[in-house]
Write a protein that holds these residues in place. Structure first.
Motif, short mmCIF file in Angstrom:
data_model
loop_
_atom_site.label_atom_id
_atom_site.label_comp_id
_atom_site.label_asym_id
_atom_site.label_seq_id
_atom_site.Cartn_x
_atom_site.Cartn_y
_atom_site.Cartn_z
N GLY A 108 0.77 -1.24 0.00
CA GLY A 108 0.00 0.00 0.00
C GLY A 108 0.80 1.28 0.00
N LEU A 109 2.12 1.24 -0.21
CA LEU A 109 2.92 2.46 -0.22
C LEU A 109 2.79 3.17 -1.56
N GLY B 167 12.28 -6.72 -1.28
CA GLY B 167 11.51 -6.28 -0.12
C GLY B 167 11.16 -4.81 -0.20
N VAL B 168 9.92 -4.47 0.12
CA VAL B 168 9.45 -3.09 0.12
C VAL B 168 9.20 -2.66 1.56
N SER B 169 9.71 -1.51 1.93
CA SER B 169 9.48 -0.97 3.27
C SER B 169 9.37 0.54 3.17
N GLY B 170 8.92 1.17 4.23
CA GLY B 170 8.79 2.62 4.25
C GLY B 170 8.83 3.15 5.65
N PRO C 226 11.22 9.41 -2.17
CA PRO C 226 10.36 10.10 -1.21
C PRO C 226 8.92 9.57 -1.24
N ARG C 227 8.34 9.41 -0.07
CA ARG C 227 6.99 8.89 0.04
C ARG C 227 5.97 9.95 -0.39
N ALA C 228 4.90 9.52 -1.03
CA ALA C 228 3.90 10.47 -1.53
C ALA C 228 3.20 11.19 -0.38
#
Length: 386
Positions: A257-258, A291-294, A371-373
């Motif tokens: 969901g990122l 792997g996806v992380s935030g 950068p995260r939205a």
């Protein structure tokens, strides 16, 4: 040590390197930006009129060095931080203009951040004198122009060197096929090699075009909201056949969901290139993990392999155009030496970066950081304005 434990340790080390890079990036950006200069009341209507008609990188100073006004461009270029000229060379030019009482113009390079190895802005600065002991600094940003000139200068040298190998091989193979026209087995053997070289040449030309487009000023003009899950899924789908042929298992997971802002096609290309690179340098019956992380501000996409690794003296060069860790393996697998360079440019165009952790014979972890939205804590406020 068992292979699964090696992969786990590599992933943890890769995430640690990525976290350190993110922390350094945030600290550097805070240092570069500082506080926006406060408007000064010590400005006459005439001076205000002059500033109103000028655009881009404009700073009004007293001859004592006090910044009276700086526009947003000047601040973003790193010329002014906390109401002061901070770059040493810029301040030298200002002091020369004051001392000589004449206009001063010069081309300078200003670092984009305090991070080691940071790229630079190429600026043309002009200091002009105004009444009442005022100095006007006008900065023209030549970064894209210089970038384009450098690209054009390097293009012929790099491309001619890289193209001559497959072109020469095709010419030699064609001649061999012609001479072996009466030997069906030889024709079949050499024609299959011609097909492989033609495929390699096609990929090389395609990636040269892609890289030249990324180096143009309008590579990312209209960013949109991008679902990271969709980017990752498509990238994995694109390399699934190659992974199967190389007997490499693909495993993906992480935080769903990122979102980021950018171009979904370019981001997919970056992730696919990281996966393709990991598969190419992995041995059969090994695993490539994605792997996806935030966190509060960035999204990290880490690709972990159990391949040959990268020696310490090669890590500074692997993002260069046409650089290959292992020329023999690249020839066998069709590598062009452009994949990681494309990843680097895509990351930069999205305001991010790409990091590496690696040890020879223990694998590598490449982490794409964007950068995260919607930074955590501001999600609701940000989404209300969409």
């Amino acid at each position: 040590m068992d292979t699964p434990w090696q992969a786990i340790i590599a992933a943890l080390l890769g995430l640690f390197v990525g976290s350190v890079a993110v922390a350094s990036f945030r600290f550097s950006q805070r240092q570069m930006r500082g506080k926006d200069p406060e408007p000064s009341e010590d400005i006459t209507p005439d001076e205000s009129n002059i500033l109103a008609v000028l655009s881009g990188g404009i700073v009004l100073l007293k001859d004592s060095g006090e910044v009276l006004r700086a526009d947003a461009t000047a601040v973003s270029l790193g010329l002014v931080v906390d109401n002061e000229l901070v770059n040493g060379r810029v301040r030298e030019l200002f002091e020369r203009a004051v001392a000589t009482d004449t206009a001063v113009q010069e081309d300078v390079e200003v670092p984009r951040s305090t991070l080691a190895g940071s790229s630079v802005y190429y600026l043309t600065l002009r200091f002009s004198h105004l009444p009442r002991g005022r100095i006007l600094l006008a900065a023209a940003d030549r970064t894209e122009k210089v970038r384009l000139e450098n690209t054009r200068r390097d293009f012929m040298q790099n491309v001619s060197h890289e193209l001559k190998t497959p072109v020469g091989a095709l010419a030699l193979l064609a001649e061999t096929v012609h001479d072996s026209a009466e030997d069906p087995q030889a024709v079949q053997h050499f024609s299959s090699r011609m097909k492989r070289e033609a495929t390699r040449l096609g990929r090389l030309v395609k990636e040269i075009i892609a890289l030249s487009q990324l180096e143009s000023p309008d590579a990312l003009v209209k960013p949109s909201l991008v679902e990271v899950d969709e980017v990752v899924a498509e990238a994995i789908d694109r390399v699934r056949v190659a992974a199967s042929s190389a007997q490499v298992e693909l495993v993906s997971g992480g935080t769903p969901g990122l979102q980021v802002y950018g171009d979904p096609g370019l981001l997919m290309t970056a992730v696919r290139n990281l996966l393709d690179n990991a598969i190419r340098y992995s041995e059969p019956n090994t695993r490539v993990n994605l792997g996806v992380s935030g966190d509060a501000e960035v999204v990290r996409i880490a690709v972990v392999d159990e391949g040959i690794g990268v020696a310490l003296d090669q890590r500074d060069r692997i993002f260069e155009r046409f650089y290959r860790i292992d020329d023999a393996r690249s020839r066998d697998t069709g590598g062009t030496g452009l994949g990681l360079s494309i990843v680097k440019h895509i990351a930069a165009d999205h305001g991010g970066t790409v990091t590496i952790w690696s040890e020879p014979r223990r694998g590598s972890t490449f982490t794409l950081i964007i950068p995260r939205a919607f930074p955590k804590g501001r999600d609701a406020e940000s989404k209300e304005h969409l």
